[in-house]
Write a protein that holds these residues in place. Sequence first.
Motif, mmCIF file in Angstrom:
data_model
loop_
_atom_site.group_PDB
_atom_site.id
_atom_site.type_symbol
_atom_site.label_atom_id
_atom_site.label_comp_id
_atom_site.label_asym_id
_atom_site.label_seq_id
_atom_site.Cartn_x
_atom_site.Cartn_y
_atom_site.Cartn_z
ATOM 1 N N ASP A 103 -28.153 -55.620 19.690
ATOM 2 C CA ASP A 103 -26.704 -55.759 19.549
ATOM 3 C C ASP A 103 -26.294 -57.227 19.495
ATOM 4 O OD1 ASP A 103 -27.266 -56.514 22.096
ATOM 5 O OD2 ASP A 103 -25.762 -55.233 23.074
ATOM 6 N N TYR A 104 -27.242 -58.071 19.084
ATOM 7 C CA TYR A 104 -26.943 -59.498 18.975
ATOM 8 C C TYR A 104 -27.706 -60.091 17.799
ATOM 9 C CZ TYR A 104 -31.507 -60.116 21.174
ATOM 10 O OH TYR A 104 -32.847 -60.083 21.446
ATOM 11 N N MET A 105 -27.217 -61.253 17.326
ATOM 12 C CA MET A 105 -27.884 -62.027 16.278
ATOM 13 C C MET A 105 -28.253 -63.399 16.855
ATOM 14 S SD MET A 105 -25.288 -61.187 13.088
ATOM 15 C CE MET A 105 -23.831 -61.712 14.019
ATOM 16 N N ILE A 106 -29.210 -64.051 16.228
ATOM 17 C CA ILE A 106 -29.645 -65.379 16.676
ATOM 18 C C ILE A 106 -29.036 -66.440 15.764
ATOM 19 C CG2 ILE A 106 -31.599 -66.917 17.084
ATOM 20 C CD1 ILE A 106 -31.385 -64.636 19.068
ATOM 21 N N ALA A 107 -28.285 -67.359 16.360
ATOM 22 C CA ALA A 107 -27.663 -68.451 15.606
ATOM 23 C C ALA A 107 -28.675 -69.564 15.350
ATOM 24 C CB ALA A 107 -26.459 -68.994 16.361
ATOM 25 N N GLN A 108 -28.636 -70.143 14.171
ATOM 26 C CA GLN A 108 -29.541 -71.224 13.792
ATOM 27 C C GLN A 108 -28.769 -72.368 13.150
ATOM 28 O OE1 GLN A 108 -33.175 -69.838 11.645
ATOM 29 N NE2 GLN A 108 -32.185 -67.827 11.748
ATOM 30 N N ILE A 109 -29.187 -73.583 13.452
ATOM 31 C CA ILE A 109 -28.611 -74.760 12.811
ATOM 32 C C ILE A 109 -29.399 -75.007 11.531
ATOM 33 C CG2 ILE A 109 -28.089 -77.222 13.033
ATOM 34 C CD1 ILE A 109 -28.184 -76.782 16.095
ATOM 35 N N LEU A 111 -27.860 -75.811 20.662
ATOM 36 C CA LEU A 111 -26.631 -75.012 20.743
ATOM 37 C C LEU A 111 -26.347 -74.622 22.188
ATOM 38 C CD1 LEU A 111 -27.240 -72.597 17.734
ATOM 39 C CD2 LEU A 111 -25.654 -74.532 17.799
ATOM 40 N N ASN A 112 -25.067 -74.501 22.508
ATOM 41 C CA ASN A 112 -24.728 -74.008 23.844
ATOM 42 C C ASN A 112 -24.940 -72.500 23.957
ATOM 43 O OD1 ASN A 112 -22.493 -73.280 22.195
ATOM 44 N ND2 ASN A 112 -21.177 -73.117 24.010
ATOM 45 N N GLU A 113 -24.957 -71.817 22.811
ATOM 46 C CA GLU A 113 -25.149 -70.369 22.795
ATOM 47 C C GLU A 113 -25.849 -69.961 21.515
ATOM 48 O OE1 GLU A 113 -25.648 -67.000 23.966
ATOM 49 O OE2 GLU A 113 -24.056 -67.827 25.236
ATOM 50 N N ARG A 114 -26.991 -69.263 21.656
ATOM 51 C CA ARG A 114 -27.712 -68.836 20.456
ATOM 52 C C ARG A 114 -27.545 -67.340 20.184
ATOM 53 N NH1 ARG A 114 -33.554 -70.059 19.618
ATOM 54 N NH2 ARG A 114 -32.857 -69.750 17.468
ATOM 55 N N ARG A 115 -27.241 -66.580 21.191
ATOM 56 C CA ARG A 115 -27.054 -65.131 20.992
ATOM 57 C C ARG A 115 -25.594 -64.850 20.614
ATOM 58 N NH1 ARG A 115 -30.337 -61.073 24.950
ATOM 59 N NH2 ARG A 115 -32.430 -61.913 24.616
ATOM 60 N N ILE A 116 -25.418 -64.270 19.478
ATOM 61 C CA ILE A 116 -24.084 -63.888 19.002
ATOM 62 C C ILE A 116 -23.988 -62.359 19.038
ATOM 63 C CG2 ILE A 116 -22.434 -64.064 17.115
ATOM 64 C CD1 ILE A 116 -23.219 -66.772 18.377
ATOM 65 N N GLN A 117 -23.135 -61.829 19.924
ATOM 66 C CA GLN A 117 -22.966 -60.382 20.046
ATOM 67 C C GLN A 117 -22.202 -59.837 18.830
ATOM 68 O OE1 GLN A 117 -24.363 -58.798 22.700
ATOM 69 N NE2 GLN A 117 -25.078 -60.794 23.470
#
Length: 315
Positions: A286-292, A304-310
């Motif tokens: 139920d989450y995605m991984i944020a990437q730069i 990043l301060n937060e890598r899990r995006i619900q």
Amino acid sequence: MELRKKPRFKKSSVKTFSFFLVFSAVVWILVQFSKTYTQVIEIPVSYINTPLDKSISEDRPDHVDLQLQDNGFSIYYYKFFNPRLEVDLSQARENDGKLVYSLQNHLSDIEQQLKIDFENSLIVQEEIVVPFQFKKEKMLKVEPRIEVSYAVGFSADEPIKLQPDSVKVSGPEEIIDSLTSVPTRSIKLNKVNNDLNGQVGLDTSSLGELSFYENTVKYFQEVEKFTEGSAEIAVEVINVPDDLNLAYFPKTVIVYYQVNLQQFESVSSADFRVICNYKDIKKGDDYMIAQIVEKPDFVNNVRLNERRIQFVIKR
């Protein structure tokens, strides 16, 4: 009947006899050793400064014959202590696949090494002939093993540079062909707050059969004062099916980065791009991984301060 008494030797007589016996033996030895003898003695040979592009044969001569005319003491000194002659092959001439070292042209050096006088002695051979084979040569890239820990507030934009960054080596073909690089010795530099400028040796511990034309390289790195910056960046979700209504949180994340003080004002939020790829979601998550995926080249230590995006899928 009267018993005969056995004759007794006085202790003083035995001592006197023993003294003169030992004294006579010592005098005899001294007289014999003081005489002049002529004898041929084998002097072991070792080879130094072999040309780097050549490998000398195992069939090389291992001794030279020294005809020594001297007293017994000197001769036995050479027999028992067996001094070694070092032959400098950089002084040899090349002739038809052989290195030829003229003993007659280096008598003064031989005299100093063996501590002899050639007025009463001579080297039987005129020269030493050493068969050789040419080694294969190759350039190997130098890989730095330099671990740098910077002082607080300091870092570097560029990796450590080496000079030279490649070195020439020579050796047996089967070994040369298996190599592409050679590492430096491992060193650790702690609390670095100034430009690096030093020298480090090559780690040739497992490469004894190779000859290196250079055994050390220089290393450089510009170290600068850095500061930390941050930027709020909108999260972009890619590859979402057109018929899917996707809601996610948070919509933005904070990007932290380090940057040279002189370039701090050059950084803006528009220089960064943060994405989540819908195709990378695993079943049941139920989450995605944020990437730069985009950032200025001159910033580092980006996080990043937060890598899990619900996310939720709206029906």
